[in-house]
Design a protein around this motif. Sequence first.
Motif, PDB file in Angstrom:
ATOM      1  N   GLY A  62       0.823  -1.207   0.000  1.00  0.00           N
ATOM      2  CA  GLY A  62       0.000   0.000   0.000  1.00  0.00           C
ATOM      3  C   GLY A  62       0.857   1.258   0.000  1.00  0.00           C
ATOM      4  N   HIS A  63       0.339   2.327  -0.602  1.00  0.00           N
ATOM      5  CA  HIS A  63       1.071   3.593  -0.656  1.00  0.00           C
ATOM      6  C   HIS A  63       0.831   4.370   0.637  1.00  0.00           C
ATOM      7  CE1 HIS A  63       2.461   7.551  -1.892  1.00  0.00           C
ATOM      8  NE2 HIS A  63       3.048   6.972  -2.938  1.00  0.00           N
ATOM      9  N   SER A  64       1.917   4.829   1.246  1.00  0.00           N
ATOM     10  CA  SER A  64       1.826   5.451   2.579  1.00  0.00           C
ATOM     11  C   SER A  64       0.898   6.672   2.606  1.00  0.00           C
ATOM     12  CB  SER A  64       3.210   5.854   3.073  1.00  0.00           C
ATOM     13  OG  SER A  64       3.819   6.784   2.192  1.00  0.00           O
ATOM     14  N   LYS A  65       0.791   7.416   1.502  1.00  0.00           N
ATOM     15  CA  LYS A  65      -0.066   8.617   1.480  1.00  0.00           C
ATOM     16  C   LYS A  65      -1.544   8.259   1.641  1.00  0.00           C
ATOM     17  CE  LYS A  65       2.850  12.018   0.941  1.00  0.00           C
ATOM     18  NZ  LYS A  65       2.997  13.041   2.000  1.00  0.00           N
ATOM     19  N   VAL A  66      -1.917   7.064   1.185  1.00  0.00           N
ATOM     20  CA  VAL A  66      -3.321   6.634   1.283  1.00  0.00           C
ATOM     21  C   VAL A  66      -3.726   6.438   2.731  1.00  0.00           C
ATOM     22  CG1 VAL A  66      -4.950   4.782   0.683  1.00  0.00           C
ATOM     23  CG2 VAL A  66      -3.251   5.543  -0.993  1.00  0.00           C
ATOM     24  N   ILE A  67      -2.824   5.921   3.548  1.00  0.00           N
ATOM     25  CA  ILE A  67      -3.155   5.572   4.927  1.00  0.00           C
ATOM     26  C   ILE A  67      -3.009   6.755   5.887  1.00  0.00           C
ATOM     27  CG2 ILE A  67      -0.882   4.789   5.757  1.00  0.00           C
ATOM     28  CD1 ILE A  67      -4.181   2.822   6.169  1.00  0.00           C
ATOM     29  N   GLU A  68      -2.426   7.864   5.418  1.00  0.00           N
ATOM     30  CA  GLU A  68      -2.157   9.004   6.307  1.00  0.00           C
ATOM     31  C   GLU A  68      -3.387   9.528   7.070  1.00  0.00           C
ATOM     32  OE1 GLU A  68      -0.039  12.227   4.530  1.00  0.00           O
ATOM     33  OE2 GLU A  68       1.916  11.265   4.819  1.00  0.00           O
ATOM     34  N   PRO A  69      -4.553   9.705   6.416  1.00  0.00           N
ATOM     35  CA  PRO A  69      -5.714  10.195   7.172  1.00  0.00           C
ATOM     36  C   PRO A  69      -6.109   9.252   8.310  1.00  0.00           C
ATOM     37  CG  PRO A  69      -6.165  10.195   4.809  1.00  0.00           C
ATOM     38  CD  PRO A  69      -4.869   9.504   4.990  1.00  0.00           C
ATOM     39  N   PHE A  70      -5.946   7.972   8.082  1.00  0.00           N
ATOM     40  CA  PHE A  70      -6.335   6.974   9.083  1.00  0.00           C
ATOM     41  C   PHE A  70      -5.317   6.940  10.227  1.00  0.00           C
ATOM     42  CE2 PHE A  70      -7.755   5.915   4.853  1.00  0.00           C
ATOM     43  CZ  PHE A  70      -9.123   5.848   5.035  1.00  0.00           C
ATOM     44  N   MET A  71      -4.057   7.222   9.899  1.00  0.00           N
ATOM     45  CA  MET A  71      -3.022   7.360  10.926  1.00  0.00           C
ATOM     46  C   MET A  71      -3.340   8.561  11.823  1.00  0.00           C
ATOM     47  SD  MET A  71       0.196   6.690   8.359  1.00  0.00           S
ATOM     48  CE  MET A  71       1.420   7.485   9.407  1.00  0.00           C
ATOM     49  N   ALA A  72      -3.740   9.665  11.202  1.00  0.00           N
ATOM     50  CA  ALA A  72      -4.101  10.853  11.977  1.00  0.00           C
ATOM     51  C   ALA A  72      -5.316  10.561  12.853  1.00  0.00           C
ATOM     52  CB  ALA A  72      -4.394  12.026  11.039  1.00  0.00           C
ATOM     53  N   ALA A  73      -6.281   9.849  12.297  1.00  0.00           N
ATOM     54  CA  ALA A  73      -7.511   9.556  13.028  1.00  0.00           C
ATOM     55  C   ALA A  73      -7.245   8.712  14.274  1.00  0.00           C
ATOM     56  CB  ALA A  73      -8.507   8.844  12.113  1.00  0.00           C
ATOM     57  N   ILE A  74      -6.432   7.663  14.138  1.00  0.00           N
ATOM     58  CA  ILE A  74      -6.189   6.795  15.295  1.00  0.00           C
ATOM     59  C   ILE A  74      -5.401   7.534  16.376  1.00  0.00           C
ATOM     60  CG2 ILE A  74      -4.012   5.662  14.617  1.00  0.00           C
ATOM     61  CD1 ILE A  74      -5.352   2.996  15.546  1.00  0.00           C
ATOM     62  N   GLU A  75      -4.517   8.442  15.948  1.00  0.00           N
ATOM     63  CA  GLU A  75      -3.762   9.208  16.940  1.00  0.00           C
ATOM     64  C   GLU A  75      -4.652  10.249  17.618  1.00  0.00           C
ATOM     65  OE1 GLU A  75       0.216   9.508  18.720  1.00  0.00           O
ATOM     66  OE2 GLU A  75      -1.130   8.009  17.898  1.00  0.00           O
ATOM     67  N   MET A  76      -5.652  10.763  16.907  1.00  0.00           N
ATOM     68  CA  MET A  76      -6.620  11.670  17.527  1.00  0.00           C
ATOM     69  C   MET A  76      -7.449  10.944  18.584  1.00  0.00           C
ATOM     70  SD  MET A  76      -8.015  13.952  14.307  1.00  0.00           S
ATOM     71  CE  MET A  76      -6.913  15.032  13.401  1.00  0.00           C
ATOM     72  N   VAL A  77      -7.876   9.730  18.268  1.00  0.00           N
ATOM     73  CA  VAL A  77      -8.648   8.943  19.233  1.00  0.00           C
ATOM     74  C   VAL A  77      -7.795   8.641  20.463  1.00  0.00           C
ATOM     75  CG1 VAL A  77      -9.797   6.730  19.646  1.00  0.00           C
ATOM     76  CG2 VAL A  77     -10.170   7.936  17.486  1.00  0.00           C
ATOM     77  N   HIS A  78      -6.558   8.224  20.225  1.00  0.00           N
ATOM     78  CA  HIS A  78      -5.648   7.930  21.344  1.00  0.00           C
ATOM     79  C   HIS A  78      -5.425   9.175  22.199  1.00  0.00           C
ATOM     80  CE1 HIS A  78      -2.312   6.461  23.652  1.00  0.00           C
ATOM     81  NE2 HIS A  78      -1.448   7.264  23.059  1.00  0.00           N
TER      82      HIS A  78
END
Length: 273
Positions: A62-78
């Motif tokens: 997978g291309h890292s740019k695709v997953i970036e929003p989801f990375m931000a989301a999980i860190e916001m929840v944490h």
Amino acid sequence: NLDFKVQKEQKVREIEDSLQNYLPKQKGYQKIIMEAMEYSLLAGGKRLRPMLMKETYTLFGGHSKVIEPFMAAIEMVHTYSLVHDDLPAMDDDTYRRGKLTTHKKFDEATAILAGDALLTYAFYVISASEKIENSGKVNIIRILSDYSGINGMVGGQYVDMESENKEISFDTLKYIHSHKTGKLLKAAVELPLEALAIEGKQKEVLLEYSELIGIAFQIKDDLLDIEGDFEKTGKESSDEKNNKTTYPKLFGLEKTKEILNDYTEKADRKSVV
């Protein structure tokens, strides 16, 4: 390993640069809440969850740019969970990651609302992403909301709070750790697999790995609460202050370290088939 440390620090910097891109612009009547959101999210930390998410996603091409929003989301929840966890009604902490906790930097009402805002904004960030089909986003939202809520992190936090000043069983302690901490670490591995529609043995092994490191992470945290110092951990010990049952309290330091090594060795033995 110096190379690993350098690589990890580089990955953390990249993650923190990308997190900034997903925060709301600070303007309008709610500007102070937005400032508190940014203060909380960018206050530092290991960034383990978004790092796991990125590594899992790129492992399968997978291309890292695709997953970036989801990375931000999980860190916001944490981060929201930490902001609320630090409040006087819960752990009543003054420092987090070497900085004043959000309610000390701003005030309690602002901290509560900033936490609420981070949680809800996380799901906005996921749903607004144009990188993944809507059907995939629905599944990601379903898993993250389940693991964040009453069946996951919130449920574990509730049992943790209810267990203060009480003798609890090992089963209860395992429940607290697997839900309060473990579920969101599992989500960090499961969400990219969901985004790529990875099934079968590969998914099974990686989810087992995520559960093992989730337990190991919490055991290490228990040890740091006793052996760590403020300069290294950036926070003061609250487990003893709040009379919480921990692995060292149940088993002693040496046995706890043996249990930790056992979990990390089991995790190391897991490999993608």
